[in-house]
Design a protein around this motif. Sequence first.
Motif, PDB file in Angstrom:
ATOM      1  N   PRO A  53       0.821  -1.219   0.000  1.00 17.47           N
ATOM      2  CA  PRO A  53       0.000   0.000   0.000  1.00 17.47           C
ATOM      3  C   PRO A  53       0.851   1.264   0.000  1.00 17.47           C
ATOM      4  CG  PRO A  53      -0.026  -1.055   2.164  1.00 17.47           C
ATOM      5  CD  PRO A  53       0.704  -1.988   1.244  1.00 17.47           C
ATOM      6  N   LEU A  54       0.254   2.370  -0.440  1.00 17.19           N
ATOM      7  CA  LEU A  54       0.983   3.648  -0.473  1.00 17.19           C
ATOM      8  C   LEU A  54       0.900   4.314   0.897  1.00 17.19           C
ATOM      9  CD1 LEU A  54      -0.108   4.938  -3.985  1.00 17.19           C
ATOM     10  CD2 LEU A  54       2.056   3.869  -3.337  1.00 17.19           C
ATOM     11  N   SER A  55       1.392   3.614   1.896  1.00 17.02           N
ATOM     12  CA  SER A  55       1.450   4.132   3.264  1.00 17.02           C
ATOM     13  C   SER A  55       2.617   3.440   3.956  1.00 17.02           C
ATOM     14  CB  SER A  55       0.139   3.831   4.019  1.00 17.02           C
ATOM     15  OG  SER A  55       0.102   2.475   4.450  1.00 17.02           O
ATOM     16  N   ILE A  56       2.826   3.755   5.230  1.00 17.14           N
ATOM     17  CA  ILE A  56       3.935   3.117   5.941  1.00 17.14           C
ATOM     18  C   ILE A  56       3.803   1.597   5.976  1.00 17.14           C
ATOM     19  CG2 ILE A  56       4.343   5.105   7.462  1.00 17.14           C
ATOM     20  CD1 ILE A  56       3.027   3.396   9.732  1.00 17.14           C
ATOM     21  N   TRP A  57       2.588   1.097   5.742  1.00 18.14           N
ATOM     22  CA  TRP A  57       2.352  -0.350   5.874  1.00 18.14           C
ATOM     23  C   TRP A  57       2.931  -1.145   4.727  1.00 18.14           C
ATOM     24  CZ3 TRP A  57       1.667  -1.941  10.542  1.00 18.14           C
ATOM     25  CH2 TRP A  57       1.196  -1.006  11.485  1.00 18.14           C
ATOM     26  N   ASP A  72      -5.093   2.740  10.063  1.00 24.43           N
ATOM     27  CA  ASP A  72      -4.377   3.357   8.942  1.00 24.43           C
ATOM     28  C   ASP A  72      -5.205   4.492   8.354  1.00 24.43           C
ATOM     29  OD1 ASP A  72      -2.681   3.872   6.852  1.00 24.43           O
ATOM     30  OD2 ASP A  72      -3.083   1.999   5.769  1.00 24.43           O
ATOM     31  N   ILE A  73      -4.713   5.729   8.512  1.00 25.17           N
ATOM     32  CA  ILE A  73      -5.332   6.851   7.795  1.00 25.17           C
ATOM     33  C   ILE A  73      -4.378   7.306   6.697  1.00 25.17           C
ATOM     34  CG2 ILE A  73      -6.965   7.584   9.570  1.00 25.17           C
ATOM     35  CD1 ILE A  73      -4.993   9.650  10.542  1.00 25.17           C
ATOM     36  N   MET A  74      -3.559   6.359   6.241  1.00 20.31           N
ATOM     37  CA  MET A  74      -2.602   6.561   5.145  1.00 20.31           C
ATOM     38  C   MET A  74      -1.457   7.498   5.526  1.00 20.31           C
ATOM     39  SD  MET A  74      -3.582   4.437   2.925  1.00 20.31           S
ATOM     40  CE  MET A  74      -2.964   4.715   1.262  1.00 20.31           C
ATOM     41  N   ALA A  75      -0.885   7.233   6.693  1.00 16.17           N
ATOM     42  CA  ALA A  75       0.357   7.917   7.051  1.00 16.17           C
ATOM     43  C   ALA A  75       1.453   7.451   6.116  1.00 16.17           C
ATOM     44  CB  ALA A  75       0.739   7.568   8.487  1.00 16.17           C
ATOM     45  N   GLY A  76       2.312   8.378   5.759  1.00 18.34           N
ATOM     46  CA  GLY A  76       3.499   8.011   4.997  1.00 18.34           C
ATOM     47  C   GLY A  76       3.313   8.027   3.499  1.00 18.34           C
ATOM     48  N   PHE A  77       4.359   7.556   2.822  1.00 16.01           N
ATOM     49  CA  PHE A  77       4.500   7.658   1.367  1.00 16.01           C
ATOM     50  C   PHE A  77       4.248   9.086   0.889  1.00 16.01           C
ATOM     51  CE2 PHE A  77       5.064   6.120  -2.898  1.00 16.01           C
ATOM     52  CZ  PHE A  77       6.150   5.281  -2.652  1.00 16.01           C
ATOM     53  N   SER A 107       1.622  16.041  10.242  1.00 17.53           N
ATOM     54  CA  SER A 107       3.000  15.942  10.723  1.00 17.53           C
ATOM     55  C   SER A 107       3.469  14.501  10.594  1.00 17.53           C
ATOM     56  CB  SER A 107       3.131  16.393  12.176  1.00 17.53           C
ATOM     57  OG  SER A 107       2.787  15.334  13.054  1.00 17.53           O
ATOM     58  N   PHE A 108       4.766  14.304  10.745  1.00 12.88           N
ATOM     59  CA  PHE A 108       5.327  12.950  10.640  1.00 12.88           C
ATOM     60  C   PHE A 108       4.837  12.042  11.760  1.00 12.88           C
ATOM     61  CE2 PHE A 108       8.367  11.548  13.816  1.00 12.88           C
ATOM     62  CZ  PHE A 108       8.517  12.671  14.600  1.00 12.88           C
ATOM     63  N   LYS A 109       4.269  12.614  12.833  1.00 13.16           N
ATOM     64  CA  LYS A 109       3.830  11.812  13.979  1.00 13.16           C
ATOM     65  C   LYS A 109       2.812  10.741  13.586  1.00 13.16           C
ATOM     66  CE  LYS A 109       5.906  13.799  17.661  1.00 13.16           C
ATOM     67  NZ  LYS A 109       6.589  14.978  17.141  1.00 13.16           N
ATOM     68  N   ASP A 110       2.147  10.906  12.446  1.00  9.17           N
ATOM     69  CA  ASP A 110       1.210   9.871  12.011  1.00  9.17           C
ATOM     70  C   ASP A 110       1.905   8.532  11.781  1.00  9.17           C
ATOM     71  OD1 ASP A 110      -1.039  11.501  12.123  1.00  9.17           O
ATOM     72  OD2 ASP A 110      -0.788  12.222  10.071  1.00  9.17           O
ATOM     73  N   ARG A 111       3.185   8.566  11.485  1.00 14.40           N
ATOM     74  CA  ARG A 111       3.916   7.297  11.257  1.00 14.40           C
ATOM     75  C   ARG A 111       4.025   6.488  12.558  1.00 14.40           C
ATOM     76  NH1 ARG A 111       6.938   7.558   6.395  1.00 14.40           N
ATOM     77  NH2 ARG A 111       6.778   9.588   5.383  1.00 14.40           N
ATOM     78  N   PRO A 112       4.667   7.041  13.598  1.00 17.10           N
ATOM     79  CA  PRO A 112       4.743   6.249  14.823  1.00 17.10           C
ATOM     80  C   PRO A 112       3.381   5.970  15.444  1.00 17.10           C
ATOM     81  CG  PRO A 112       5.626   8.477  15.187  1.00 17.10           C
ATOM     82  CD  PRO A 112       5.433   8.310  13.706  1.00 17.10           C
TER      83      PRO A 112
END
Length: 425
Positions: A53-57, A72-77, A107-112
Amino acid sequence: MAFVNGLKCRECGREYPAEPLNVCDFCFGPLEVVYDYATISEVISRDRIEKGPLSIWRYKDLLPAEADDPVDIMAGFTPLIKAKGLGKTLGLNNLYIKNDSVNPSFSFKDRPVSVAATKALEFGYETIACASTGNLACSVAAHAARAGIRAVVFIPSDLERGKIIGAAIYNPVLVAVDGSYDQVNRLCSELADDYPWAFVNINMRPYYAEGSKTLGYEVAEQLGWRLPDHVVVPAASGAMFTKIWKGFNEMACLGLLEGVEASPFGIDQNTVHHPAVTTAMHMIQAEGCSPIVTAWANKQTQVIAVRPDSLAKSLAIGNPADGIYSLKVIDNSGGSAYAVPESNIVDGIKLLAETEGIFTETAGGVTVSGLKHLAKSGAIKPDDLTVVYITGNGLKTQEAVEGVVNPLYIKPSIRGFEEAFTGGK
Ligand SMILES: *Cc1c(COP(=O)(O)O)cnc(C)c1O
Ligand SMILES: [Zn+2]
């Protein structure tokens, strides 16, 4: 399936089961996730990641949570952009911006947090909580909303309005504490003993922190499975800084990088360093809260806590949990640490906005000003492949720049316009 063996103390090496624990019973050292890299190296490949997926996952094999149904709210990518305008201004021909300000809660905090929230559900928690400098509260509240569970988020009461509203809108229990972040954190550490809640950056911290490794993986993938010569990264606790480095080294050890020999069994916790990883890690803080930079400059092995007084509230942690580990990363990577004068933070925000069309928050202003210093001082050479991490969004810290923006206010007539237009500029 997550390839996790358990937790391990970063100081004494004692091992623990993969439970909601963050501190070693024996030496009070922080715990870190231990992976089964031998199995990971059998399943992981560039191809498998690229199909994800187009996210951290997409990097789920290297994350410590079961990824079948993540929160998953699509953090990352997020975009990696060639910075032509900013590069030209700074004399850097090979500069890229990792624009993490466009994450779902900005913010990047969605990743952790996506990792921590997923893990919290796995453990059976019904409430997720945090001690926040602002962005974390927004992200925890957003992910709890997505998961349909309760969020209890604690912030210092003097935060920017954009962060208070940016968290409150998801309807968490939002607790504004009359005190500094370090006091909020201490309070939450005490509450974590009494309340059966998943505090993402306290009892869930080992899992939470791993989410920031994806900032390393993504940059490598987006550069065509290569690492940059330099990265420029802001730091508060220093967790993200150390995890970007860990991410680079895991990729090298697993043979995911172009032309790099795998050595998966050489991966050890927090000392991991594959010799092919030559990225210099540059840490930037604001002068009003720069305990890690001070420790680096004075060659201290301990980080001495400070009382923050900075415009960059998202970086205002006076007692950084990953301070000493950050010092090791700077050392191992041949990097540096620099504290930006408070008076340059707004200049950094403006410079990025005017040259690249990206509006970052005060933390980004710190980072861009730090990058400017590194370019000027010659630490970064014109052709070096450089990535600057922009970690938060400017719409959350509008107070900081209110005084430096100049709209033309006119009457609704041609004359009104022309008077203002010719006279005004
Ligand atoms: C929290 C935060 C940081 C710092 O993260 P640490 O992992 O604590 O060093 C940097 N930038 C922004 C925008 C943040 O919200
Ligand atoms: Zn220990």
